[in-house]
Design an enzyme around this catalytic site. Structure first.
Site, PDB file in Angstrom:
ATOM      1  N   ARG A  53      82.198 -34.253  77.003  1.00  0.00           N
ATOM      2  CA  ARG A  53      80.950 -34.834  76.510  1.00  0.00           C
ATOM      3  C   ARG A  53      81.244 -35.690  75.285  1.00  0.00           C
ATOM      4  NH1 ARG A  53      76.821 -29.608  76.877  1.00  0.00           N
ATOM      5  NH2 ARG A  53      76.962 -29.318  79.139  1.00  0.00           N
ATOM      6  N   ASP A  55      80.833 -38.354  72.318  1.00  0.00           N
ATOM      7  CA  ASP A  55      79.706 -38.587  71.422  1.00  0.00           C
ATOM      8  C   ASP A  55      79.224 -40.026  71.477  1.00  0.00           C
ATOM      9  OD1 ASP A  55      79.924 -35.937  70.458  1.00  0.00           O
ATOM     10  OD2 ASP A  55      81.463 -36.546  69.015  1.00  0.00           O
ATOM     11  N   ARG A 205      87.044 -35.752  65.256  1.00  0.00           N
ATOM     12  CA  ARG A 205      86.438 -36.561  64.192  1.00  0.00           C
ATOM     13  C   ARG A 205      86.484 -35.837  62.845  1.00  0.00           C
ATOM     14  NH1 ARG A 205      80.728 -37.968  66.535  1.00  0.00           N
ATOM     15  NH2 ARG A 205      80.486 -38.848  64.439  1.00  0.00           N
TER      16      ARG A 205
END
Length: 266
Positions: A53, A55, A205
């Site tokens: 998934r 971002d 991240r």
């Protein structure tokens, strides 16, 4: 009723205009675009399973997804590739299609993933990298970033490097490598590549943001060690913006999936 065929797609996409992978109501997403494309071609509503998934704003070089359909209007893998690209937006491209076993799942069958984060460490912001890399004007100490990165390698609890909204049942991940390369390209001057068995939400991240703070002198190598040991998100660094992140590859057991070398982006 004819049996369904499971199709595996190799994708590349520019994620600037999308709110990530997963369908989100009225917001444009990669998953929704693919499902609408299949419906346009076959009239059938299918579920497209992605390898993860990603971002909002995140890009992909070699991303995988699969779907099953019993519709026989498009019979070959190459015809699927051409047909999908004809109806998909220009910033989502199917590079290759192949058939896979009925029980294959793009995410559940994977044993690892690689991501690359691009940083443009220049005193000015390049017009070519605004949506492709994270611009940082202050000088970064690469050697310190590498020392901090070394602390994160291995099978560890990455609770301090996960989003508050992360729903993964376990914070323990096997981070196999972090490679920091100081090479100037069109979009960046610094590349951080990570490989793990899987990643927590925002893990790449947050690790990137933490390493950047070390490079800026805002955090020490010891601070990173303490954050890892404590498991507290507030002790780690900031979350790097999504637009510098690229899904580089999805790793499957040896012999399960092979791609022609000419379709793989490096």
């Amino acid at each position: 009723m004819p049996s369904a065929q499971n199709w595996l797609l190799l994708l590349t996409y520019e994620g600037t205009c999308y709110h990530g992978w997963q369908v989100q109501g009225n917001s444009p997403t990669i998953e929704d675009s693919l499902e609408q494309a299949v419906k346009c071609l076959t009239g059938e509503s299918v579920k497209v399973h992605g390898a993860g998934r990603t971002d909002s704003g995140v890009h992909a070089l070699n991303f995988t997804a699969n779907f099953s359909t019993a519709v026989k209007k498009i019979e070959s893998a190459e015809k699927w590739r051409v047909a999908l690209n004809a109806v998909l937006p220009a910033d989502i491209v199917v590079k290759y299609v192949q058939t896979v076993a009925a029980d294959f799942h793009a995410r559940h069958s994977a044993i690892g993933k690689r991501y690359r984060y691009l940083i443009s460490n220049l005193p000015y912001e390049s017009p070519f990298s605004k949506n492709q890399s994270w611009w940082i004007s202050t000088n970064l100490e690469i050697d310190l970033m590498r020392k901090a990165a070394d602390l994160l390698i291995g099978k560890q609890d990455f609770s301090a490097f996960r989003a508050a909204s992360c729903i993964s049942p376990s914070p323990v991940k096997d981070l196999r490598k972090i490679v920091i390369t100081n090479t100037r390209t069109r979009y960046s001057t610094l590349q951080i590549e990570m490989e793990a068995n899987s990643f927590l939400q925002h893990m790449v991240r947050i690790i990137t943001g933490t390493l950047v703070e070390v490079g800026q002198g805002r955090k020490s190598v010891e601070d990173v060690a303490q954050a890892l040991e404590s498991g507290h998100r507030k002790q780690a660094g900031i979350t790097a913006p999504g637009h510098g992140l690229y899904s580089l590859s999805v790793i499957y057991p040896e012999g399960m999936i092979e791609w022609p070398l000419e379709v793989l982006d490096k």
